[in-house]
Motif scaffolding. Structure first.
Motif, PDB file in Angstrom:
ATOM      1  N   ARG A 147       7.305  57.686   9.459  1.00 12.12           N
ATOM      2  CA  ARG A 147       7.446  58.108  10.803  1.00 12.12           C
ATOM      3  C   ARG A 147       6.934  56.827  11.833  1.00 12.12           C
ATOM      4  NH1 ARG A 147       4.193  63.548  12.104  1.00 12.12           N
ATOM      5  NH2 ARG A 147       4.767  63.790  10.125  1.00 12.12           N
ATOM      6  N   GLN A 148       5.925  56.099  11.189  1.00 15.06           N
ATOM      7  CA  GLN A 148       5.609  55.011  11.822  1.00 15.06           C
ATOM      8  C   GLN A 148       6.590  53.918  12.229  1.00 15.06           C
ATOM      9  OE1 GLN A 148       1.750  53.759  10.115  1.00 15.06           O
ATOM     10  NE2 GLN A 148       0.501  54.830  11.508  1.00 15.06           N
ATOM     11  N   ARG A 149       7.265  53.710  10.859  1.00 11.90           N
ATOM     12  CA  ARG A 149       8.397  52.776  10.910  1.00 11.90           C
ATOM     13  C   ARG A 149       9.480  53.271  11.720  1.00 11.90           C
ATOM     14  NH1 ARG A 149      11.158  52.734   5.287  1.00 11.90           N
ATOM     15  NH2 ARG A 149       8.746  52.664   4.704  1.00 11.90           N
ATOM     16  N   PHE A 150       9.626  54.238  11.882  1.00 14.34           N
ATOM     17  CA  PHE A 150      10.603  54.868  12.970  1.00 14.34           C
ATOM     18  C   PHE A 150      10.231  54.596  14.290  1.00 14.34           C
ATOM     19  CE2 PHE A 150      12.411  58.198  15.770  1.00 14.34           C
ATOM     20  CZ  PHE A 150      13.641  58.191  15.591  1.00 14.34           C
ATOM     21  N   ILE A 151       9.055  54.986  14.656  1.00 17.12           N
ATOM     22  CA  ILE A 151       8.598  54.856  15.989  1.00 17.12           C
ATOM     23  C   ILE A 151       8.592  53.327  16.361  1.00 17.12           C
ATOM     24  CG2 ILE A 151       6.708  54.957  17.468  1.00 17.12           C
ATOM     25  CD1 ILE A 151       6.093  57.462  16.038  1.00 17.12           C
ATOM     26  N   TYR A 152       8.206  52.376  15.172  1.00 17.37           N
ATOM     27  CA  TYR A 152       7.968  50.886  15.585  1.00 17.37           C
ATOM     28  C   TYR A 152       9.323  50.376  15.782  1.00 17.37           C
ATOM     29  CZ  TYR A 152       3.050  50.937  14.062  1.00 17.37           C
ATOM     30  OH  TYR A 152       1.775  51.260  14.007  1.00 17.37           O
ATOM     31  N   GLY A 153      10.394  50.781  14.946  1.00 22.49           N
ATOM     32  CA  GLY A 153      11.869  50.376  15.290  1.00 22.49           C
ATOM     33  C   GLY A 153      12.403  50.585  16.470  1.00 22.49           C
ATOM     34  N   GLN A 154      12.292  52.069  16.891  1.00 26.39           N
ATOM     35  CA  GLN A 154      12.642  52.370  18.399  1.00 26.39           C
ATOM     36  C   GLN A 154      12.169  51.618  19.391  1.00 26.39           C
ATOM     37  OE1 GLN A 154      15.343  54.113  18.826  1.00 26.39           O
ATOM     38  NE2 GLN A 154      15.044  53.890  21.074  1.00 26.39           N
ATOM     39  N   THR A 155      10.756  51.349  19.121  1.00 21.33           N
ATOM     40  CA  THR A 155       9.983  50.853  20.475  1.00 21.33           C
ATOM     41  C   THR A 155      10.280  49.195  20.451  1.00 21.33           C
ATOM     42  OG1 THR A 155       8.119  52.160  19.852  1.00 21.33           O
ATOM     43  CG2 THR A 155       7.733  50.164  21.223  1.00 21.33           C
ATOM     44  N   ALA A 156      10.512  48.719  19.470  1.00 20.00           N
ATOM     45  CA  ALA A 156      11.161  47.088  19.376  1.00 20.00           C
ATOM     46  C   ALA A 156      12.390  47.037  19.817  1.00 20.00           C
ATOM     47  CB  ALA A 156      10.899  46.559  17.710  1.00 20.00           C
ATOM     48  N   TRP A 157      13.297  48.221  19.312  1.00 17.99           N
ATOM     49  CA  TRP A 157      14.761  47.957  19.984  1.00 17.99           C
ATOM     50  C   TRP A 157      14.672  48.095  21.701  1.00 17.99           C
ATOM     51  CZ3 TRP A 157      19.553  47.372  17.831  1.00 17.99           C
ATOM     52  CH2 TRP A 157      20.552  47.768  18.862  1.00 17.99           C
TER      53      TRP A 157
END
Length: 91
Positions: free
Chosen positions: A6-16
């Protein structure tokens, strides 16, 4: 394990989304509509890249609703842009 995904998903979306803001600002094309469309594309990409192979957690099943709302917003933007392009007597 689920928290890490879940954190990986959130970090990826935030970075994008941050990269989208910076990129559009550097190009001088920063608008709310363009940011929404590029963020939606990034959301769909991040959703697919972080999808598990065998079991779908409950939090990922709820992402379908976010995708549906995003696609409805995208459809609204496309229809509005098409109506702006068409001559006045056509519609």
């Amino acid at each position: 394990m689920a928290t890490r995904r879940r954190q990986r998903f959130i970090y990826g979306q935030t970075a994008w989304m941050l990269a989208t803001i910076v990129g559009l600002a550097l190009l001088g094309s920063l608008s709310l509509e363009l940011f929404f469309v590029v963020s939606l594309i990034g959301f769909l990409i991040v959703t697919e890249l972080t999808a598990p192979f065998s079991v779908t957690p409950r939090w990922r099943a709820r992402l379908r609703w976010i995708v549906l709302v995003g696609l409805l917003g995208f459809g609204y933007i496309v229809v509005r842009r098409i109506l702006e392009i068409l001559p006045e007597g056509v519609v």
